[in-house]
Design an enzyme around this catalytic site. Structure first.
Site, PDB file in Angstrom:
ATOM      1  N   HIS A 129       0.863  -1.177   0.000  1.00  0.00           N
ATOM      2  CA  HIS A 129       0.000   0.000   0.000  1.00  0.00           C
ATOM      3  C   HIS A 129       0.904   1.233   0.000  1.00  0.00           C
ATOM      4  CE1 HIS A 129      -3.930  -1.860   1.748  1.00  0.00           C
ATOM      5  NE2 HIS A 129      -3.285  -2.737   0.987  1.00  0.00           N
ATOM      6  N   GLU A 152       0.916   3.946   1.736  1.00  0.00           N
ATOM      7  CA  GLU A 152       1.359   4.412   3.046  1.00  0.00           C
ATOM      8  C   GLU A 152       2.536   3.589   3.568  1.00  0.00           C
ATOM      9  OE1 GLU A 152      -3.256   4.808   3.120  1.00  0.00           O
ATOM     10  OE2 GLU A 152      -1.750   3.544   2.144  1.00  0.00           O
ATOM     11  N   CYS A 194      -6.400   2.289   5.658  1.00  0.00           N
ATOM     12  CA  CYS A 194      -7.013   1.031   6.084  1.00  0.00           C
ATOM     13  C   CYS A 194      -6.412   0.610   7.433  1.00  0.00           C
ATOM     14  CB  CYS A 194      -6.763  -0.041   5.018  1.00  0.00           C
ATOM     15  SG  CYS A 194      -5.046  -0.624   4.964  1.00  0.00           S
TER      16      CYS A 194
END
Length: 169
Positions: free
Chosen positions: A67, A69, A97
């Site tokens: 992801h 991040e 998330c």
């Protein structure tokens, strides 16, 4: 969690946040064109200077943890030679998330600025509030809603095109 409202920020700070979020949206657009869910991240240091960027790479890398991040945190930690990123601001186009929120908390990110809420998996404030839960060992400063309509439209358009493409096959 220290949740900052758009109403409470001054115009100069808003313009700074908007500049970095526009950059994150461009990174997200490129990820979408590469077949990834269009999420982009920009990280800046304590002086507000560019540190690193990342986009989702789950499909390209065949890695469920790739992801934007997570990749940005890894890159920033490597650049700064520390996992304590409390002097950094992370700009991300979509509310993180659970996995990414956990990583943000563990990295002690100084401030999180995000665009659109995620009604399915957002764990900053929408579906859950991990920063304020008992499992959090870090007080996260959050500003949500910067370029929200642009971020939401970008995601909705991408998913609509993906559904149309899938229906045509």
């Amino acid at each position: 969690m220290k949740f900052e409202s758009l109403i409470n920020i001054n115009y100069t700070n808003y313009l700074t946040h908007k500049k970095w979020m526009n950059y994150a949206l461009e990174i997200a657009r490129e990820a979408g064109e590469a077949g990834e869910i269009p999420v982009g991240v920009v990280m800046v240091d304590k002086e507000g200077k560019f540190l690193t960027q990342a986009s989702n790479r789950k499909e390209r890398d065949q890695n469920p943890t790739a992801h934007a991040e997570i990749l940005a945190i890894q890159a920033a930690s490597k650049i700064l030679q520390t996992w304590h990123l409390n002097q950094c601001t992370m700009y991300v186009t979509l509310e993180p998330c659970p996995m990414c929120t956990g990583a943000i908390i563990q990295a002690r990110i100084g401030q999180l600025v995000y665009g659109a809420d995620d009604p399915k998996t957002g764990t900053i404030r929408t579906v859950a509030n991990l920063p304020d839960s008992f499992c959090s060992n870090h007080r996260l400063s959050v500003l949500a809603g910067i370029m929200e309509s642009h971020a939401r439209k970008q995601l909705q358009s991408w998913f609509m095109r993906k559904r149309q493409k899938n229906n045509n096959h």
